[in-house]
Design a protein around this motif. Structure first.
Motif, PDB file in Angstrom:
ATOM      1  N   MET A  89      -3.233  -4.853  -0.072  1.00 27.72           N
ATOM      2  CA  MET A  89      -2.744  -6.143   0.682  1.00 27.72           C
ATOM      3  C   MET A  89      -2.249  -6.210   1.173  1.00 27.72           C
ATOM      4  O   MET A  89      -1.659  -6.990   2.191  1.00 27.72           O
ATOM      5  N   GLY A  90      -1.334  -4.689   1.824  1.00 29.90           N
ATOM      6  CA  GLY A  90      -0.666  -4.782   2.885  1.00 29.90           C
ATOM      7  C   GLY A  90      -0.889  -5.116   4.012  1.00 29.90           C
ATOM      8  O   GLY A  90      -0.728  -5.802   5.169  1.00 29.90           O
ATOM      9  N   ASP A 109       3.918   3.869   4.775  1.00 27.89           N
ATOM     10  CA  ASP A 109       3.509   3.455   3.776  1.00 27.89           C
ATOM     11  C   ASP A 109       4.346   4.812   2.835  1.00 27.89           C
ATOM     12  O   ASP A 109       5.397   5.269   3.312  1.00 27.89           O
ATOM     13  N   ALA A 110       3.058   5.821   1.759  1.00 27.70           N
ATOM     14  CA  ALA A 110       4.608   6.064   1.758  1.00 27.70           C
ATOM     15  C   ALA A 110       4.640   7.876   1.749  1.00 27.70           C
ATOM     16  O   ALA A 110       6.161   8.400   1.478  1.00 27.70           O
ATOM     17  N   LEU A 137       0.503   9.049   5.698  1.00 27.59           N
ATOM     18  CA  LEU A 137      -0.726   7.508   5.473  1.00 27.59           C
ATOM     19  C   LEU A 137      -0.249   6.195   5.946  1.00 27.59           C
ATOM     20  O   LEU A 137      -1.298   6.012   6.083  1.00 27.59           O
ATOM     21  N   ALA A 184       4.796  -4.289  -0.406  1.00 34.55           N
ATOM     22  CA  ALA A 184       3.396  -4.397  -0.808  1.00 34.55           C
ATOM     23  C   ALA A 184       3.426  -2.882  -1.388  1.00 34.55           C
ATOM     24  O   ALA A 184       2.127  -3.096  -1.506  1.00 34.55           O
ATOM     25  N   VAL A 185       4.104  -2.446  -2.184  1.00 33.16           N
ATOM     26  CA  VAL A 185       3.850  -1.030  -2.679  1.00 33.16           C
ATOM     27  C   VAL A 185       2.603  -1.346  -4.014  1.00 33.16           C
ATOM     28  O   VAL A 185       2.964  -3.206  -4.179  1.00 33.16           O
ATOM     29  N   PRO A 186       2.189  -1.090  -4.797  1.00 32.48           N
ATOM     30  CA  PRO A 186       1.982  -0.892  -5.978  1.00 32.48           C
ATOM     31  C   PRO A 186       2.688  -1.643  -7.252  1.00 32.48           C
ATOM     32  O   PRO A 186       4.128  -1.761  -7.479  1.00 32.48           O
ATOM     33  N   LEU A 222       9.444   1.077  -8.875  1.00 34.93           N
ATOM     34  CA  LEU A 222       9.014   1.491  -7.508  1.00 34.93           C
ATOM     35  C   LEU A 222       9.398   0.073  -6.324  1.00 34.93           C
ATOM     36  O   LEU A 222       9.918   0.800  -5.585  1.00 34.93           O
ATOM     37  N   LYS A 223       9.036   0.010  -6.547  1.00 35.10           N
ATOM     38  CA  LYS A 223       9.797  -1.804  -6.348  1.00 35.10           C
ATOM     39  C   LYS A 223      10.860  -2.073  -5.467  1.00 35.10           C
ATOM     40  O   LYS A 223      11.169  -2.529  -4.716  1.00 35.10           O
ATOM     41  N   ASN A 248       5.526  -8.516  -2.442  1.00 29.87           N
ATOM     42  CA  ASN A 248       4.467  -9.139  -3.008  1.00 29.87           C
ATOM     43  C   ASN A 248       4.428  -9.005  -4.379  1.00 29.87           C
ATOM     44  O   ASN A 248       3.915  -7.657  -4.528  1.00 29.87           O
ATOM     45  N   THR A 249       4.132  -9.914  -5.175  1.00 25.99           N
ATOM     46  CA  THR A 249       3.970  -9.199  -6.464  1.00 25.99           C
ATOM     47  C   THR A 249       3.134 -10.617  -7.411  1.00 25.99           C
ATOM     48  O   THR A 249       3.010 -11.618  -6.961  1.00 25.99           O
ATOM     49  N   SER A 250       2.012 -10.083  -8.578  1.00 24.35           N
ATOM     50  CA  SER A 250       1.127 -10.319  -8.851  1.00 24.35           C
ATOM     51  C   SER A 250       1.818 -11.153 -10.072  1.00 24.35           C
ATOM     52  O   SER A 250       1.326 -12.215 -10.921  1.00 24.35           O
ATOM     53  N   HIS A 297       2.505 -14.194  -3.497  1.00 24.58           N
ATOM     54  CA  HIS A 297       1.242 -13.547  -3.925  1.00 24.58           C
ATOM     55  C   HIS A 297       0.679 -14.695  -3.357  1.00 24.58           C
ATOM     56  O   HIS A 297       0.654 -15.604  -3.512  1.00 24.58           O
ATOM     57  N   TRP A 298      -0.336 -13.016  -2.564  1.00 22.46           N
ATOM     58  CA  TRP A 298      -1.020 -13.985  -1.695  1.00 22.46           C
ATOM     59  C   TRP A 298      -2.251 -13.460  -2.176  1.00 22.46           C
ATOM     60  O   TRP A 298      -2.338 -13.004  -3.541  1.00 22.46           O
ATOM     61  N   ASN A 314      -6.752 -11.703  -2.501  1.00 22.56           N
ATOM     62  CA  ASN A 314      -7.310 -11.648  -1.717  1.00 22.56           C
ATOM     63  C   ASN A 314      -8.729 -12.085  -1.396  1.00 22.56           C
ATOM     64  O   ASN A 314      -8.804 -13.201  -2.221  1.00 22.56           O
TER      65      ASN A 314
HETATM   66  N1  LIG Z   1      -5.231  -6.920  -4.810  1.00 22.48           N
HETATM   67  C1  LIG Z   1      -4.673  -7.625  -5.285  1.00 22.48           C
HETATM   68  O1  LIG Z   1      -5.951  -8.849  -5.359  1.00 22.48           O
HETATM   69  C2  LIG Z   1      -3.441  -8.234  -4.781  1.00 22.48           C
HETATM   70  C3  LIG Z   1      -3.091  -9.304  -5.314  1.00 22.48           C
HETATM   71  C4  LIG Z   1      -1.852 -10.276  -5.188  1.00 22.48           C
HETATM   72  C5  LIG Z   1      -1.104  -9.514  -5.371  1.00 22.48           C
HETATM   73  N2  LIG Z   1      -1.303  -7.962  -5.079  1.00 22.48           N
HETATM   74  C6  LIG Z   1       0.174  -7.969  -5.293  1.00 22.48           C
HETATM   75  O2  LIG Z   1       0.144  -6.726  -3.918  1.00 22.48           O
HETATM   76  C7  LIG Z   1       0.776  -5.565  -4.294  1.00 22.48           C
HETATM   77  C8  LIG Z   1       0.107  -4.488  -3.576  1.00 22.48           C
HETATM   78  O3  LIG Z   1      -0.879  -5.115  -4.694  1.00 22.48           O
HETATM   79  P1  LIG Z   1      -2.482  -3.587  -3.367  1.00 22.48           P
HETATM   80  O4  LIG Z   1      -3.543  -4.118  -4.109  1.00 22.48           O
HETATM   81  O5  LIG Z   1      -2.320  -4.121  -2.359  1.00 22.48           O
HETATM   82  O6  LIG Z   1      -2.710  -2.211  -3.985  1.00 22.48           O
HETATM   83  P2  LIG Z   1      -2.897  -0.994  -3.662  1.00 22.48           P
HETATM   84  O7  LIG Z   1      -2.104  -0.008  -4.489  1.00 22.48           O
HETATM   85  O8  LIG Z   1      -3.472  -1.276  -2.812  1.00 22.48           O
HETATM   86  O9  LIG Z   1      -1.722  -0.389  -2.105  1.00 22.48           O
HETATM   87  C9  LIG Z   1      -0.287  -0.174  -2.097  1.00 22.48           C
HETATM   88  C10 LIG Z   1       0.342   0.722  -1.101  1.00 22.48           C
HETATM   89  O10 LIG Z   1       1.587   1.058  -1.029  1.00 22.48           O
HETATM   90  C11 LIG Z   1       1.531   1.958  -1.084  1.00 22.48           C
HETATM   91  N3  LIG Z   1       2.728   3.009  -1.057  1.00 22.48           N
HETATM   92  C12 LIG Z   1       2.802   3.728  -2.359  1.00 22.48           C
HETATM   93  N4  LIG Z   1       4.384   4.100  -2.873  1.00 22.48           N
HETATM   94  C13 LIG Z   1       4.324   4.003  -1.793  1.00 22.48           C
HETATM   95  C14 LIG Z   1       6.517   4.334  -1.357  1.00 22.48           C
HETATM   96  N5  LIG Z   1       6.916   4.620  -2.242  1.00 22.48           N
HETATM   97  N6  LIG Z   1       6.234   3.626  -0.528  1.00 22.48           N
HETATM   98  C15 LIG Z   1       5.322   3.213   0.672  1.00 22.48           C
HETATM   99  N7  LIG Z   1       4.152   2.653   0.345  1.00 22.48           N
HETATM  100  C16 LIG Z   1       3.602   3.517  -0.832  1.00 22.48           C
HETATM  101  C17 LIG Z   1      -0.174   3.055  -1.346  1.00 22.48           C
HETATM  102  O11 LIG Z   1       0.166   4.489  -0.274  1.00 22.48           O
HETATM  103  C18 LIG Z   1      -0.623   1.793  -0.729  1.00 22.48           C
HETATM  104  O12 LIG Z   1      -1.215   2.146   0.721  1.00 22.48           O
HETATM  105  C19 LIG Z   1       1.390  -5.373  -6.133  1.00 22.48           C
HETATM  106  O13 LIG Z   1       2.930  -5.672  -6.504  1.00 22.48           O
HETATM  107  C20 LIG Z   1       0.208  -6.164  -6.504  1.00 22.48           C
HETATM  108  O14 LIG Z   1       0.329  -6.697  -7.534  1.00 22.48           O
HETATM  109  C21 LIG Z   1      -2.474  -7.620  -5.324  1.00 22.48           C
END
Ligand SMILES: NC(=O)c1ccc[n+]([C@@H]2O[C@H](COP(=O)([O-])OP(=O)(O)OC[C@H]3O[C@@H](n4cnc5c(N)ncnc54)[C@H](O)[C@@H]3O)[C@@H](O)[C@H]2O)c1
Length: 309
Positions: A1-2, A20-21, A25, A76-78, A83-84, A104-106, A127-128, A130
């Motif tokens: 997403m990010g 990233d983390a 990365l 847009a971390v998990p 963590l957020k 960005n959160t679901s 909330h974006w 995909n």
């Molecule tokens: N995937 C979807 O379809 C979707 C849709 C809408 C909203 N979201 C929301 O967007 C957010 C991200 O989702 P995603 O699917 O992209 O997750 P993802 O797990 O694919 O990506 C998360 C990224 O965050 C990084 N990360 C982890 N810990 C970190 C830290 N401490 N510092 C910096 N970066 C870190 C990870 O390495 C990874 O690149 C979530 O809150 C999710 O609910 C996702």
């Protein structure tokens, strides 16, 4: 997403710094972003100029490094509350005090997230959907502490990069996930009850009422169908399927007041005679255009019935 959001910002000409983390990365994420944008340009989805802008995206070693001197921080971390909160606290501490902070959160509660932000009046959620590069809709979710002026600025920013944002309240699943999951649950029940296979349900959803959804939402569709018709259908559904199809009081009241939709001049919305005629003509134009588009780009035929169907 990010990464998708970063591509979207960069393509729009915004200066982006991502992280990233770990530093490694972060560098890999930048490289993936460049490759992804090139792939989009190669596929004809993005101009070469817009894709080239991904190359000027910078990779920062960590979140505070990415947030320094930012106007907008986009997290847009998990989907993990702690963590957020940790990342939002670090970014809001390291960045300029007037930077807007977005999570960005679901599904996570906005007020819980806002509590970790220094100066939470500049914080809100988005909330974006995909893939974020191409899906126009973005839910914008203010927290209780969010300054309305910040909401306006974020709305203007999103519109400025071609998105179609909507402000929604902080209820479970916001609006989109709530409606999408109600649809999904009912679709699954149809399969479980043996009414149709997953592919048949998909065809019905896509080609019957789903065909209208690029242009109209449920309220305007109901107005055009006739709210009295909806009441009758819901009564049959309730008789056969139970309380979850109870006719809502607001719908019954509208019908009792004679507000049955476009045909009476008002339903959920109001329509003059001229507006109604224009609406129906424009609806028909769009449906013909959509049929032409579907002839050129038919639904992707991938996947077969099997498994539990
Ligand atoms: N995937 C979807 O379809 C979707 C849709 C809408 C909203 N979201 C929301 O967007 C957010 C991200 O989702 P995603 O699917 O992209 O997750 P993802 O797990 O694919 O990506 C998360 C990224 O965050 C990084 N990360 C982890 N810990 C970190 C830290 N401490 N510092 C910096 N970066 C870190 C990870 O390495 C990874 O690149 C979530 O809150 C999710 O609910 C996702």
């Amino acid at each position: 997403m990010g990464l998708g959001v970063a591509e979207c910002f960069a393509a729009a000409g915004i200066r982006v710094r991502l992280t990233d983390a770990t530093p490694q990365l972060s560098r890999e994420a930048k490289e993936r972003l460049v490759q992804r944008a090139r792939g989009h340009a190669k596929a004809g989805l993005l101009s070469a100029e817009a894709a080239g802008r991904a190359e000027s995206v910078e990779a920062a070693d960590d979140a505070p490094g990415a947030a320094r001197d930012a106007d907008l921080v986009f997290e847009a971390v998990p989907e993990d509350l702690e963590l957020k909160r940790e990342i939002l606290a670090a970014c809001s501490d390291a960045g300029p005090p007037e930077a807007v902070i977005v999570s960005n959160t679901s599904s996570l509660p906005m007020d819980e997230l806002a509590r970790s932000v220094v100066r939470p009046e500049r914080f809100l959620g988005t909330h974006w959907f995909n893939p974020p590069e191409w899906t126009p809709g973005v839910e914008v979710i203010p927290a209780a502490a969010t300054d309305p002026e910040v909401v306006e600025r974020v709305m203007a920013f999103l519109k400025g990069i071609g998105k179609r944002p909507a402000i929604v309240g902080d209820g479970p699943g916001f609006v989109a996930n709530r409606i999408q999951n109600a649809l999904f649950l009912e679709a699954l029940r149809c399969v479980e009850e043996g009414l149709a296979s997953p592919r048949e349900v998909d065809e019905v959803v896509r080609s019957c009422f789903g065909f209208r959804l690029p242009f109209f939402g449920p309220f305007q569709i109901a107005d055009m169908a006739g709210l009295d018709v909806y009441v009758s259908v819901l009564e049959t559904l309730k008789e056969g399927l139970g309380e979850r199809f109870e006719v809502p009081a607001v719908l019954r009241e509208l019908v009792e007041q004679g507000r049955t939709g476009t045909k009476s001049g008002s339903g959920f919305l109001e329509y003059s005679d001229e507006e109604r005629e224009r609406l129906l003509l424009e609806r028909d134009r769009r449906y013909v255009a959509l049929n032409e588009l579907l002839d050129r780009l038919p639904p992707v035929e991938a996947g077969r019935d099997g498994g539990n169907s």
